[in-house]
Design a protein around this motif. Structure first.
Motif, PDB file in Angstrom:
ATOM      1  N   VAL A  53       0.885  -0.940  -0.052  1.00  0.00           N
ATOM      2  CA  VAL A  53      -0.046  -0.014  -0.057  1.00  0.00           C
ATOM      3  C   VAL A  53       1.064   1.241   0.020  1.00  0.00           C
ATOM      4  CG1 VAL A  53      -1.802   1.301   1.238  1.00  0.00           C
ATOM      5  CG2 VAL A  53      -1.857  -1.368   1.169  1.00  0.00           C
ATOM      6  N   THR A  54       0.526   2.161  -0.975  1.00  0.00           N
ATOM      7  CA  THR A  54       1.478   3.230  -1.172  1.00  0.00           C
ATOM      8  C   THR A  54       0.408   4.400  -0.660  1.00  0.00           C
ATOM      9  OG1 THR A  54       2.574   2.586  -2.823  1.00  0.00           O
ATOM     10  CG2 THR A  54       2.958   4.919  -2.610  1.00  0.00           C
ATOM     11  N   MET A  55       0.972   5.378   0.359  1.00  0.00           N
ATOM     12  CA  MET A  55       0.145   6.239   0.681  1.00  0.00           C
ATOM     13  C   MET A  55       0.755   7.807   0.060  1.00  0.00           C
ATOM     14  SD  MET A  55       0.391   5.202   4.778  1.00  0.00           S
ATOM     15  CE  MET A  55       1.556   3.904   4.624  1.00  0.00           C
ATOM     16  N   THR A  56      -0.232   8.580   0.279  1.00  0.00           N
ATOM     17  CA  THR A  56       0.000   9.968  -0.320  1.00  0.00           C
ATOM     18  C   THR A  56       1.261  10.470   0.022  1.00  0.00           C
ATOM     19  OG1 THR A  56      -1.586  11.089   1.272  1.00  0.00           O
ATOM     20  CG2 THR A  56      -2.480  10.363  -1.059  1.00  0.00           C
ATOM     21  N   ASP A  57       1.685  10.395   1.150  1.00  0.00           N
ATOM     22  CA  ASP A  57       2.641  11.115   1.772  1.00  0.00           C
ATOM     23  C   ASP A  57       4.082  10.433   1.411  1.00  0.00           C
ATOM     24  OD1 ASP A  57       2.768   9.055   3.486  1.00  0.00           O
ATOM     25  OD2 ASP A  57       2.453   9.915   5.187  1.00  0.00           O
ATOM     26  N   GLY A  58       4.009   9.221   0.600  1.00  0.00           N
ATOM     27  CA  GLY A  58       5.331   8.627   0.152  1.00  0.00           C
ATOM     28  C   GLY A  58       5.594   7.398   0.763  1.00  0.00           C
ATOM     29  N   ARG A  59       5.030   7.148   2.054  1.00  0.00           N
ATOM     30  CA  ARG A  59       5.112   5.915   2.770  1.00  0.00           C
ATOM     31  C   ARG A  59       4.545   4.768   2.107  1.00  0.00           C
ATOM     32  NH1 ARG A  59       2.591   7.036   8.495  1.00  0.00           N
ATOM     33  NH2 ARG A  59       1.237   8.199   7.112  1.00  0.00           N
ATOM     34  N   VAL A  60       5.253   3.557   2.290  1.00  0.00           N
ATOM     35  CA  VAL A  60       4.857   2.181   1.595  1.00  0.00           C
ATOM     36  C   VAL A  60       4.715   1.220   2.814  1.00  0.00           C
ATOM     37  CG1 VAL A  60       5.527   0.358   0.001  1.00  0.00           C
ATOM     38  CG2 VAL A  60       6.026   2.747  -0.413  1.00  0.00           C
ATOM     39  N   ALA A  61       3.702   0.349   2.737  1.00  0.00           N
ATOM     40  CA  ALA A  61       3.309  -0.392   3.910  1.00  0.00           C
ATOM     41  C   ALA A  61       3.154  -1.668   3.372  1.00  0.00           C
ATOM     42  CB  ALA A  61       2.340  -0.035   4.642  1.00  0.00           C
ATOM     43  N   ARG A  85       9.686   4.686   4.579  1.00  0.00           N
ATOM     44  CA  ARG A  85       9.788   5.653   4.256  1.00  0.00           C
ATOM     45  C   ARG A  85      10.851   6.418   3.913  1.00  0.00           C
ATOM     46  NH1 ARG A  85       9.352   9.932   8.805  1.00  0.00           N
ATOM     47  NH2 ARG A  85       9.978   8.703  10.396  1.00  0.00           N
ATOM     48  N   ARG A  86      11.055   7.431   3.049  1.00  0.00           N
ATOM     49  CA  ARG A  86      12.427   8.188   2.813  1.00  0.00           C
ATOM     50  C   ARG A  86      12.457   9.143   3.878  1.00  0.00           C
ATOM     51  NH1 ARG A  86      15.097   5.993  -0.924  1.00  0.00           N
ATOM     52  NH2 ARG A  86      16.422   7.895  -1.236  1.00  0.00           N
ATOM     53  N   VAL A  87      13.621   9.476   4.490  1.00  0.00           N
ATOM     54  CA  VAL A  87      13.763  10.556   5.268  1.00  0.00           C
ATOM     55  C   VAL A  87      14.781  11.480   5.009  1.00  0.00           C
ATOM     56  CG1 VAL A  87      14.408  11.117   7.654  1.00  0.00           C
ATOM     57  CG2 VAL A  87      13.020   9.328   7.141  1.00  0.00           C
ATOM     58  N   ALA A  88      14.674  12.981   4.836  1.00  0.00           N
ATOM     59  CA  ALA A  88      15.681  13.848   4.453  1.00  0.00           C
ATOM     60  C   ALA A  88      16.360  14.379   5.668  1.00  0.00           C
ATOM     61  CB  ALA A  88      14.897  15.037   3.760  1.00  0.00           C
ATOM     62  N   TYR A  89      17.584  14.392   5.544  1.00  0.00           N
ATOM     63  CA  TYR A  89      18.506  14.907   6.481  1.00  0.00           C
ATOM     64  C   TYR A  89      19.366  16.022   5.953  1.00  0.00           C
ATOM     65  CZ  TYR A  89      22.698  14.673   9.616  1.00  0.00           C
ATOM     66  OH  TYR A  89      23.429  15.027  10.442  1.00  0.00           O
ATOM     67  N   ILE A  90      19.456  17.121   6.872  1.00  0.00           N
ATOM     68  CA  ILE A  90      20.258  18.396   6.477  1.00  0.00           C
ATOM     69  C   ILE A  90      21.336  18.356   7.386  1.00  0.00           C
ATOM     70  CG2 ILE A  90      20.268  20.836   6.094  1.00  0.00           C
ATOM     71  CD1 ILE A  90      17.394  20.473   5.383  1.00  0.00           C
ATOM     72  N   PRO A  91      22.504  18.161   7.329  1.00  0.00           N
ATOM     73  CA  PRO A  91      23.558  18.121   8.301  1.00  0.00           C
ATOM     74  C   PRO A  91      23.664  19.595   8.887  1.00  0.00           C
ATOM     75  CG  PRO A  91      24.524  17.397   6.163  1.00  0.00           C
ATOM     76  CD  PRO A  91      23.007  17.739   5.967  1.00  0.00           C
ATOM     77  N   ILE A 104      -4.718   2.085   7.664  1.00  0.00           N
ATOM     78  CA  ILE A 104      -4.149   3.406   6.712  1.00  0.00           C
ATOM     79  C   ILE A 104      -5.598   3.717   6.302  1.00  0.00           C
ATOM     80  CG2 ILE A 104      -3.284   3.528   4.385  1.00  0.00           C
ATOM     81  CD1 ILE A 104      -1.807   0.602   5.173  1.00  0.00           C
ATOM     82  N   PRO A 105      -5.645   5.133   6.543  1.00  0.00           N
ATOM     83  CA  PRO A 105      -6.772   5.839   6.218  1.00  0.00           C
ATOM     84  C   PRO A 105      -7.283   5.797   4.709  1.00  0.00           C
ATOM     85  CG  PRO A 105      -5.428   7.110   7.534  1.00  0.00           C
ATOM     86  CD  PRO A 105      -4.400   5.976   7.156  1.00  0.00           C
ATOM     87  N   GLY A 106      -8.327   5.499   4.366  1.00  0.00           N
ATOM     88  CA  GLY A 106      -8.751   5.746   2.940  1.00  0.00           C
ATOM     89  C   GLY A 106      -8.352   6.908   2.233  1.00  0.00           C
ATOM     90  N   ASN A 107      -8.517   8.080   3.056  1.00  0.00           N
ATOM     91  CA  ASN A 107      -8.095   9.377   2.195  1.00  0.00           C
ATOM     92  C   ASN A 107      -6.728   9.639   2.220  1.00  0.00           C
ATOM     93  OD1 ASN A 107      -7.583   9.830   4.839  1.00  0.00           O
ATOM     94  ND2 ASN A 107      -8.444  11.737   5.097  1.00  0.00           N
ATOM     95  N   ARG A 108      -5.740   8.546   2.654  1.00  0.00           N
ATOM     96  CA  ARG A 108      -4.220   8.749   2.535  1.00  0.00           C
ATOM     97  C   ARG A 108      -3.751   7.656   1.501  1.00  0.00           C
ATOM     98  NH1 ARG A 108      -4.208  13.099   4.890  1.00  0.00           N
ATOM     99  NH2 ARG A 108      -3.683  13.347   7.030  1.00  0.00           N
ATOM    100  N   LEU A 109      -4.614   6.826   0.465  1.00  0.00           N
ATOM    101  CA  LEU A 109      -4.307   5.907  -0.250  1.00  0.00           C
ATOM    102  C   LEU A 109      -4.066   6.363  -1.512  1.00  0.00           C
ATOM    103  CD1 LEU A 109      -6.884   3.169   0.501  1.00  0.00           C
ATOM    104  CD2 LEU A 109      -4.489   2.979   1.239  1.00  0.00           C
ATOM    105  N   ALA A 110      -2.746   5.996  -2.163  1.00  0.00           N
ATOM    106  CA  ALA A 110      -2.507   6.505  -3.464  1.00  0.00           C
ATOM    107  C   ALA A 110      -2.481   5.228  -4.482  1.00  0.00           C
ATOM    108  CB  ALA A 110      -1.173   7.079  -3.372  1.00  0.00           C
ATOM    109  N   LYS A 111      -1.991   3.957  -3.714  1.00  0.00           N
ATOM    110  CA  LYS A 111      -2.135   2.874  -4.624  1.00  0.00           C
ATOM    111  C   LYS A 111      -1.926   1.557  -3.767  1.00  0.00           C
ATOM    112  CE  LYS A 111       1.500   2.690  -7.123  1.00  0.00           C
ATOM    113  NZ  LYS A 111       2.766   2.610  -8.072  1.00  0.00           N
TER     114      LYS A 111
END
Length: 121
Positions: free
Chosen positions: A30-38, A60-66, A96-103
């Protein structure tokens, strides 16, 4: 008396329910609208379209700024100064909320096995 339209809607509803029953217990991605995948086993779909998975791994992908990369408030960062990595966590269950489902995906081989063993489709 029932009309043709009512019969068609009933048949479509029954086909949808049969498909959901086929998916029960299957491994879904399940892919969510914020990019997370379960990844997990399908347990339930409620009336609001929320999906419940069992034995879940969420990625999920996490951005890191040193520290020290920022050139001041409001300044744009160069792409080279932003790092990303993928993180994951294991959960016994997840809603997983239905309104957050992308795929929602299932492996082709698993789907074909389920269709082949079902007399309803």
């Amino acid at each position: 008396l029932t009309t043709n339209k009512q019969c068609t809607l009933t048949m479509e509803h029954n086909n949808l329910l049969n498909t959901i029953h086929l998916l029960l217990g299957s491994k879904l991605r399940v892919t969510m609208t914020d990019g997370r995948v379960a990844h997990g086993n399908f347990v339930c779909l409620d009336r609001l379209g929320n999906i419940i998975l069992d034995n879940v791994v969420e990625r999920r992908r996490v951005a890191y700024i040193p520290p020290g990369s920022s050139k001041g408030a409001g300044a744009e960062l160069e792409k080279e100064s932003i790092y990303e990595w993928e993180t994951e966590r294991s959960l016994s269950q997840a809603v997983i909320p239905g309104n957050r489902l992308a795929k929602v995906e299932i492996a082709k081989t698993e789907w074909e096995e389920r269709i082949g063993s079902s007399p309803n489709l």
